[in-house]
Motif scaffolding. Structure first.
Motif, mmCIF file in Angstrom:
data_model
loop_
_atom_site.group_PDB
_atom_site.id
_atom_site.type_symbol
_atom_site.label_atom_id
_atom_site.label_comp_id
_atom_site.label_asym_id
_atom_site.label_seq_id
_atom_site.Cartn_x
_atom_site.Cartn_y
_atom_site.Cartn_z
ATOM 1 N N THR A 36 0.866 -1.169 0.000
ATOM 2 C CA THR A 36 0.000 0.000 0.000
ATOM 3 C C THR A 36 0.903 1.219 0.000
ATOM 4 O O THR A 36 1.794 1.333 0.830
ATOM 5 C CB THR A 36 -0.911 0.007 1.230
ATOM 6 O OG1 THR A 36 -1.746 -1.149 1.191
ATOM 7 C CG2 THR A 36 -1.788 1.246 1.238
ATOM 8 N N VAL A 37 0.691 2.125 -0.928
ATOM 9 C CA VAL A 37 1.594 3.257 -1.122
ATOM 10 C C VAL A 37 1.109 4.460 -0.327
ATOM 11 O O VAL A 37 -0.054 4.849 -0.415
ATOM 12 C CB VAL A 37 1.692 3.619 -2.617
ATOM 13 C CG1 VAL A 37 2.664 4.770 -2.818
ATOM 14 C CG2 VAL A 37 2.127 2.401 -3.418
ATOM 15 N N ARG A 82 6.502 1.816 2.312
ATOM 16 C CA ARG A 82 5.211 2.332 1.850
ATOM 17 C C ARG A 82 5.414 3.479 0.847
ATOM 18 O O ARG A 82 4.510 4.284 0.620
ATOM 19 C CB ARG A 82 4.374 2.800 3.038
ATOM 20 C CG ARG A 82 4.028 1.662 4.001
ATOM 21 C CD ARG A 82 3.302 2.181 5.229
ATOM 22 N NE ARG A 82 1.981 2.717 4.902
ATOM 23 C CZ ARG A 82 0.876 1.976 4.813
ATOM 24 N NH1 ARG A 82 0.933 0.675 5.006
ATOM 25 N NH2 ARG A 82 -0.282 2.531 4.534
ATOM 26 N N THR A 83 6.612 3.525 0.278
ATOM 27 C CA THR A 83 6.974 4.613 -0.629
ATOM 28 C C THR A 83 7.474 4.057 -1.950
ATOM 29 O O THR A 83 8.124 3.008 -1.985
ATOM 30 C CB THR A 83 8.071 5.491 0.002
ATOM 31 O OG1 THR A 83 7.625 5.963 1.272
ATOM 32 C CG2 THR A 83 8.412 6.676 -0.882
ATOM 33 N N LEU A 84 7.186 4.752 -3.057
ATOM 34 C CA LEU A 84 7.698 4.405 -4.377
ATOM 35 C C LEU A 84 8.678 5.470 -4.839
ATOM 36 O O LEU A 84 8.465 6.658 -4.606
ATOM 37 C CB LEU A 84 6.563 4.313 -5.398
ATOM 38 C CG LEU A 84 5.520 3.212 -5.215
ATOM 39 C CD1 LEU A 84 4.446 3.337 -6.294
ATOM 40 C CD2 LEU A 84 6.150 1.838 -5.253
ATOM 41 N N MET A 85 9.770 5.049 -5.486
ATOM 42 C CA MET A 85 10.691 5.960 -6.145
ATOM 43 C C MET A 85 10.568 5.734 -7.637
ATOM 44 O O MET A 85 10.765 4.619 -8.138
ATOM 45 C CB MET A 85 12.131 5.696 -5.697
ATOM 46 C CG MET A 85 13.178 6.499 -6.478
ATOM 47 S SD MET A 85 13.063 8.286 -6.206
ATOM 48 C CE MET A 85 13.598 8.923 -7.815
ATOM 49 N N VAL A 86 10.232 6.793 -8.373
ATOM 50 C CA VAL A 86 9.992 6.708 -9.816
ATOM 51 C C VAL A 86 11.128 7.401 -10.553
ATOM 52 O O VAL A 86 11.385 8.592 -10.328
ATOM 53 C CB VAL A 86 8.653 7.371 -10.188
ATOM 54 C CG1 VAL A 86 8.331 7.129 -11.660
ATOM 55 C CG2 VAL A 86 7.525 6.842 -9.295
ATOM 56 N N VAL A 92 16.332 3.862 -9.295
ATOM 57 C CA VAL A 92 15.457 2.748 -8.955
ATOM 58 C C VAL A 92 16.130 1.718 -8.044
ATOM 59 O O VAL A 92 15.660 1.454 -6.932
ATOM 60 C CB VAL A 92 14.931 2.074 -10.243
ATOM 61 C CG1 VAL A 92 14.026 0.895 -9.906
ATOM 62 C CG2 VAL A 92 14.186 3.092 -11.102
ATOM 63 N N LEU A 93 17.234 1.130 -8.504
ATOM 64 C CA LEU A 93 17.877 0.089 -7.698
ATOM 65 C C LEU A 93 18.472 0.669 -6.422
ATOM 66 O O LEU A 93 18.457 0.011 -5.372
ATOM 67 C CB LEU A 93 18.945 -0.628 -8.523
ATOM 68 C CG LEU A 93 18.436 -1.337 -9.777
ATOM 69 C CD1 LEU A 93 19.576 -2.073 -10.478
ATOM 70 C CD2 LEU A 93 17.311 -2.317 -9.435
ATOM 71 N N ALA A 94 18.973 1.894 -6.485
ATOM 72 C CA ALA A 94 19.505 2.533 -5.273
ATOM 73 C C ALA A 94 18.403 2.723 -4.241
ATOM 74 O O ALA A 94 18.611 2.521 -3.040
ATOM 75 C CB ALA A 94 20.142 3.875 -5.622
ATOM 76 N N ALA A 95 17.209 3.113 -4.691
ATOM 77 C CA ALA A 95 16.074 3.264 -3.774
ATOM 78 C C ALA A 95 15.659 1.920 -3.198
ATOM 79 O O ALA A 95 15.339 1.803 -2.009
ATOM 80 C CB ALA A 95 14.907 3.912 -4.509
ATOM 81 N N GLN A 96 15.660 0.880 -4.027
ATOM 82 C CA GLN A 96 15.273 -0.441 -3.553
ATOM 83 C C GLN A 96 16.230 -0.949 -2.479
ATOM 84 O O GLN A 96 15.809 -1.658 -1.555
ATOM 85 C CB GLN A 96 15.186 -1.424 -4.728
ATOM 86 C CG GLN A 96 14.006 -1.141 -5.641
ATOM 87 C CD GLN A 96 13.900 -2.079 -6.837
ATOM 88 O OE1 GLN A 96 13.190 -1.785 -7.785
ATOM 89 N NE2 GLN A 96 14.586 -3.205 -6.813
ATOM 90 N N GLY A 109 10.144 1.032 -2.755
ATOM 91 C CA GLY A 109 9.715 0.391 -3.991
ATOM 92 C C GLY A 109 10.245 1.143 -5.196
ATOM 93 O O GLY A 109 10.143 2.365 -5.276
ATOM 94 N N GLY A 110 10.816 0.419 -6.156
ATOM 95 C CA GLY A 110 11.407 1.049 -7.325
ATOM 96 C C GLY A 110 10.526 0.945 -8.547
ATOM 97 O O GLY A 110 10.019 -0.134 -8.878
ATOM 98 N N VAL A 111 10.338 2.086 -9.245
ATOM 99 C CA VAL A 111 9.513 2.128 -10.458
ATOM 100 C C VAL A 111 10.353 2.727 -11.587
ATOM 101 O O VAL A 111 10.732 3.900 -11.532
ATOM 102 C CB VAL A 111 8.244 2.977 -10.258
ATOM 103 C CG1 VAL A 111 7.401 2.971 -11.533
ATOM 104 C CG2 VAL A 111 7.435 2.482 -9.072
#
Length: 282
Positions: A8-9, A211-215, A223-227, A232-234
């Motif tokens: 859930t974001v 609970r956060t997405l990085m786009v 993306v991979l750095a955020a993961q 969550g990586g987008v």
């Protein structure tokens, strides 16, 4: 690195260049995507390694293009760098190698004027930002001289290139790699992909990583750095994205979208626990 399929974001971190804009012109559906996120009540923060403009200038450009943002919506590598230097190199005299005037965001940083930062005038830190015409032989060799005499090497980011309306263009990371190799010193990186940049954004929004997405359009730095930070990586197929991007990457994004225009739909589907395999994950 944990790979997630559902969540859930509660918030979104969004890159600007190559995701929302190209040469500061909105990409198709980008304005509408942020408007939908706002209408959904989803907090978002724009994270950018852009070093050619200040936060205020970036916000002004985005508002002029129709985006529902303010300066408080933007977190830049230069502003994060100022905080980093204050904590880790307080009072340091810095040689700034950057294309664009971001001194307004480098609050409290002691910058040597170009005519002062000569081969005979030592500085404590060589500060590397985004590349441009300023990255000539004389400037790079002057930076190399300071590094040989003991200056620390700090980089606002290590992006190798970015996409403009003229195609891919070299960025500061390409020159940073040369300075690292020549000096034998590994740079301290402040912007993406540094973990502190992402965790600082989470703290600012008051949200949890899972609970956060990085786009972003940069699979490694965005993306991979955020993961690796539990976010969550987008990955979007705009901006830097190329046919070889997924094949050559060191990991797999949690989600892949054609563009940021598809982000509100992803957020809505994740709220109902839909697997990423059902929404475009390769």
């Amino acid at each position: 690195m944990r790979h997630r399929t559902t969540t859930t974001v509660s918030a979104a971190l969004i890159d600007i260049d190559g995701v929302l804009t190209l040469s500061w012109k909105p990409l198709p559906g980008a304005v509408e995507a942020l408007e939908r996120l706002r209408d959904m009540g989803l907090p978002f923060l724009l994270l950018t390694n852009t070093t050619s403009r200040t936060r205020a200038s970036i916000a002004t450009a985005l508002v002029g293009a129709g985006f529902p943002v303010s300066a408080e919506s933007v977190l830049t590598a230069p502003s994060a760098t100022a905080a980093f230097l204050a904590e880790h190199h307080p009072g340091a005299r810095c040689m700034l190698l950057n294309s664009g005037d971001v001194r307004e965001d480098l609050t409290g940083v002691a910058l040597a004027e170009d005519d002062e930062a000569t081969e005979g005038e030592d500085v404590d830190v060589v500060l590397v930002g985004g590349a441009g015409p300023e990255f000539g032989y004389r400037a790079l060799n002057r930076a190399f001289g300071h590094l040989q005499r003991g200056a620390r090497l700090v980089a606002m980011h290590r992006n190798l290139y970015w996409r403009t309306d003229r195609g891919l263009q070299l960025d500061g990371g390409a020159f940073l790699a040369g300075l690292e190799q020549a000096s034998g010193q590994r740079a301290e990186v402040v912007g993406k992909p540094a973990a502190a940049f992402f965790t600082g954004a989470l703290t600012r929004l008051g949200v949890e990583a899972d609970r956060t997405l990085m786009v972003g359009d940069d699979i490694e730095s965005d993306v991979l750095a955020a993961q690796r930070c539990g976010i969550g990586g987008v990955l979007v197929r705009t901006g830097k994205f190329q046919g070889r991007t997924l094949r050559d990457a060191d990991g797999t994004p949690d989600h892949v979208l054609d563009s940021v225009a598809d982000l509100p739909g992803l957020v809505a589907r994740l709220a109902y626990g839909v697997s990423s395999k059902a929404i475009g994950q390769p």
